[in-house]
Motif scaffolding. Sequence first.
Motif, PDB file in Angstrom:
ATOM      1  N   ASN B 242     -18.362 -24.049 -42.687  1.00  0.00           N
ATOM      2  CA  ASN B 242     -19.642 -24.372 -43.337  1.00  0.00           C
ATOM      3  C   ASN B 242     -20.365 -23.107 -43.794  1.00  0.00           C
ATOM      4  O   ASN B 242     -21.007 -23.079 -44.839  1.00  0.00           O
ATOM      5  CB  ASN B 242     -20.539 -25.240 -42.448  1.00  0.00           C
ATOM      6  CG  ASN B 242     -20.800 -24.613 -41.082  1.00  0.00           C
ATOM      7  OD1 ASN B 242     -20.143 -23.642 -40.698  1.00  0.00           O
ATOM      8  ND2 ASN B 242     -21.753 -25.160 -40.345  1.00  0.00           N
ATOM      9  N   LEU B 243     -20.234 -22.036 -43.038  1.00  0.00           N
ATOM     10  CA  LEU B 243     -20.837 -20.766 -43.468  1.00  0.00           C
ATOM     11  C   LEU B 243     -20.028 -20.134 -44.591  1.00  0.00           C
ATOM     12  O   LEU B 243     -20.588 -19.627 -45.568  1.00  0.00           O
ATOM     13  CB  LEU B 243     -20.950 -19.804 -42.283  1.00  0.00           C
ATOM     14  CG  LEU B 243     -22.123 -20.068 -41.316  1.00  0.00           C
ATOM     15  CD1 LEU B 243     -22.039 -19.168 -40.088  1.00  0.00           C
ATOM     16  CD2 LEU B 243     -23.470 -19.879 -42.029  1.00  0.00           C
ATOM     17  N   ALA B 244     -18.708 -20.180 -44.466  1.00  0.00           N
ATOM     18  CA  ALA B 244     -17.855 -19.604 -45.511  1.00  0.00           C
ATOM     19  C   ALA B 244     -18.131 -20.281 -46.862  1.00  0.00           C
ATOM     20  O   ALA B 244     -18.193 -19.629 -47.906  1.00  0.00           O
ATOM     21  CB  ALA B 244     -16.388 -19.745 -45.126  1.00  0.00           C
ATOM     22  N   LYS B 245     -18.324 -21.617 -46.845  1.00  0.00           N
ATOM     23  CA  LYS B 245     -18.584 -22.358 -48.079  1.00  0.00           C
ATOM     24  C   LYS B 245     -19.888 -21.951 -48.742  1.00  0.00           C
ATOM     25  O   LYS B 245     -20.051 -22.081 -49.950  1.00  0.00           O
ATOM     26  CB  LYS B 245     -18.627 -23.861 -47.786  1.00  0.00           C
ATOM     27  CG  LYS B 245     -17.266 -24.515 -47.866  1.00  0.00           C
ATOM     28  CD  LYS B 245     -17.392 -26.023 -47.688  1.00  0.00           C
ATOM     29  CE  LYS B 245     -16.035 -26.632 -47.366  1.00  0.00           C
ATOM     30  NZ  LYS B 245     -16.169 -27.937 -46.668  1.00  0.00           N
ATOM     31  N   SER B 246     -20.838 -21.498 -47.928  1.00  0.00           N
ATOM     32  CA  SER B 246     -22.141 -21.131 -48.485  1.00  0.00           C
ATOM     33  C   SER B 246     -22.092 -19.797 -49.224  1.00  0.00           C
ATOM     34  O   SER B 246     -23.012 -19.457 -49.967  1.00  0.00           O
ATOM     35  CB  SER B 246     -23.191 -21.066 -47.368  1.00  0.00           C
ATOM     36  OG  SER B 246     -22.993 -19.901 -46.573  1.00  0.00           O
ATOM     37  N   ALA B 247     -21.020 -19.043 -49.004  1.00  0.00           N
ATOM     38  CA  ALA B 247     -20.933 -17.712 -49.612  1.00  0.00           C
ATOM     39  C   ALA B 247     -20.738 -17.811 -51.115  1.00  0.00           C
ATOM     40  O   ALA B 247     -20.038 -18.704 -51.600  1.00  0.00           O
ATOM     41  CB  ALA B 247     -19.785 -16.930 -48.986  1.00  0.00           C
ATOM     42  N   THR B 248     -21.370 -16.889 -51.839  1.00  0.00           N
ATOM     43  CA  THR B 248     -21.119 -16.828 -53.284  1.00  0.00           C
ATOM     44  C   THR B 248     -19.849 -16.015 -53.567  1.00  0.00           C
ATOM     45  O   THR B 248     -19.242 -16.152 -54.608  1.00  0.00           O
ATOM     46  CB  THR B 248     -22.314 -16.206 -54.027  1.00  0.00           C
ATOM     47  OG1 THR B 248     -22.617 -14.937 -53.436  1.00  0.00           O
ATOM     48  CG2 THR B 248     -23.557 -17.090 -53.907  1.00  0.00           C
ATOM     49  N   ARG B 249     -19.461 -15.148 -52.651  1.00  0.00           N
ATOM     50  CA  ARG B 249     -18.206 -14.396 -52.761  1.00  0.00           C
ATOM     51  C   ARG B 249     -17.535 -14.324 -51.396  1.00  0.00           C
ATOM     52  O   ARG B 249     -18.193 -14.003 -50.401  1.00  0.00           O
ATOM     53  CB  ARG B 249     -18.460 -12.950 -53.235  1.00  0.00           C
ATOM     54  CG  ARG B 249     -19.254 -12.823 -54.522  1.00  0.00           C
ATOM     55  CD  ARG B 249     -18.565 -13.484 -55.711  1.00  0.00           C
ATOM     56  NE  ARG B 249     -17.320 -12.862 -56.100  1.00  0.00           N
ATOM     57  CZ  ARG B 249     -17.208 -11.964 -57.085  1.00  0.00           C
ATOM     58  NH1 ARG B 249     -18.255 -11.584 -57.753  1.00  0.00           N
ATOM     59  NH2 ARG B 249     -16.035 -11.460 -57.392  1.00  0.00           N
ATOM     60  N   LEU B 250     -16.238 -14.647 -51.351  1.00  0.00           N
ATOM     61  CA  LEU B 250     -15.444 -14.459 -50.124  1.00  0.00           C
ATOM     62  C   LEU B 250     -14.568 -13.232 -50.346  1.00  0.00           C
ATOM     63  O   LEU B 250     -13.694 -13.250 -51.219  1.00  0.00           O
ATOM     64  CB  LEU B 250     -14.565 -15.669 -49.837  1.00  0.00           C
ATOM     65  CG  LEU B 250     -15.235 -16.929 -49.291  1.00  0.00           C
ATOM     66  CD1 LEU B 250     -14.187 -17.997 -49.010  1.00  0.00           C
ATOM     67  CD2 LEU B 250     -15.997 -16.629 -47.991  1.00  0.00           C
ATOM     68  N   VAL B 251     -14.776 -12.203 -49.573  1.00  0.00           N
ATOM     69  CA  VAL B 251     -14.053 -10.954 -49.830  1.00  0.00           C
ATOM     70  C   VAL B 251     -13.206 -10.550 -48.634  1.00  0.00           C
ATOM     71  O   VAL B 251     -13.353 -11.062 -47.525  1.00  0.00           O
ATOM     72  CB  VAL B 251     -15.040  -9.801 -50.163  1.00  0.00           C
ATOM     73  CG1 VAL B 251     -15.899 -10.154 -51.367  1.00  0.00           C
ATOM     74  CG2 VAL B 251     -15.889  -9.449 -48.957  1.00  0.00           C
TER      75      VAL B 251
END
Lengths: 282, 282
Positions: B242-251
């Motif tokens: 749920n937190l990962a989905k909120s990210a605008t960029r996954l790096v």
Amino acid sequence: MTEDYRREGPRRVGQVKEVTSLANPIVKDIKALSDKKTREETGTFMAEGLKLVIDALELGWKIRTLVYAKAAKGKPLVEQVAAKTVANGGLVLEVSEKVLSSITRRDNPQMVVGIFESRWTRLSDIRPENGQTFVALDRVRDPGNLGTIIRTADAAGASGVILVGECTDPFSLETVRATMGSIFATPLIRASVDEFLSWQKHAGTELVATHLAGAVDYRTVDYSKKPVVILMGNEQSGLPENLAKSATRLVRIPQQGLADSLNLAVATAVMLFEARRHLLKI
Amino acid sequence: MTEDYRREGPRRVGQVKEVTSLANPIVKDIKALSDKKTREETGTFMAEGLKLVIDALELGWKIRTLVYAKAAKGKPLVEQVAAKTVANGGLVLEVSEKVLSSITRRDNPQMVVGIFESRWTRLSDIRPENGQTFVALDRVRDPGNLGTIIRTADAAGASGVILVGECTDPFSLETVRATMGSIFATPLIRASVDEFLSWQKHAGTELVATHLAGAVDYRTVDYSKKPVVILMGNEQSGLPENLAKSATRLVRIPQQGLADSLNLAVATAVMLFEARRHLLKI
Ligand SMILES: [Co+2]
Ligand SMILES: [Co+2]
């Protein structure tokens, strides 16, 4: 139920030995590895965790003793490392969780512990090549910092960590723990200040030292021309002048804020990821 | 020579109180601050070192109690902070080194210790502006890691550290120690996952999360267009979905080597110095 290894007479090499008593002399010998002196005299150290032991064996480290919890008995991977240990002439101990807690000084110990022969790389064997990066640490004191630096050096693809002067022992339990297995993947070298200075004269490296007096932004150095040694001063006093003078570049990491400085492991990481920026790809 | 604060009756505010007994109730109250529950009930925490206490007072932190060793008596800087403590209605204790060791749980304690009112910044008061960088930590567990991250955030010029979900307490002695004074310079915010998610919807930030599934090299993000929040998963399990989905960029930070990952404080530092690369000048 007290067991005494010696009283039971000689056993076949590799036979699994069950131990439940804290007074067992083998257990005492293993616990004595918490002393640096004992580690140096025996040339061995302890590493915790099945994955670490497997990795170490695959990387060719010599295991002297494998210790596992009764609860781990029969698990295929545990049986495999036990067989490997036996094949290498090592001893296998099956122990109670109480004994494992005592050996590792932990309430919830790992189920598997290995006693390995420690290994140093000689400075004279290090002939840096372009694309290689080494970390040199001046009298690093904190075991956790050293472990984290070894872990970071491994992750960043560095070729070794050189301990200059009186450093904390990389084979202490606390440092080995903090390396998360990278202790087995990262060549470790120890050298006096003089040995380091005379080595680096002929090593042909860019010796980049972080220093409060450094006027050069750490990001402006060309790290791609020569092999690189990143030299970091110690936690308390920073880099002494004789080492600072040996550097080909004195750099600084720009900072804002109240703190005097970055934590040593953090500063080393920032330097490493900059020095290897052109080499690290996703 | 046993002294009991209560038995001696009321005293004028700000009067210096000499204490040599570990049984003294004020000493017991201070020692109770090692419990998170006591820290939260009293809204106070302990910080060690004269320099830290001076910095904290200059930054406007409210001191409740100043404790100093007999040996520090009469030193001008100590007298100054004592006078400031009195002026603020606080209590000043002159104690034996034994008492200081006991309070700080150290063999060679700092000569000066301050008990301060803890301070949280409300997430709703955070309205990120361009050029600002925040660190958000998902359930960080290790007190030393959190302290090092707060220290690094300060040094890199970040604007605050957001603790998402059940995190270790930043006001524990171990964390405060690891911050090296940056606890007083870095706004701290706590939030549930839901609070954080609804805040970030309207905050207008680039929310950059490090994630094993991240396909994007952390160095390819444009950190200069919007205010940035760097979101870091916890030590054991990484970032929940749920937190990962909120990210605008996954790096991802590219890595080589045996280790699974970088230490959390190291990874946060590498991210911070990248996100603020264009803002940090020597
Ligand atoms: Co790695
Ligand atoms: Co600074």
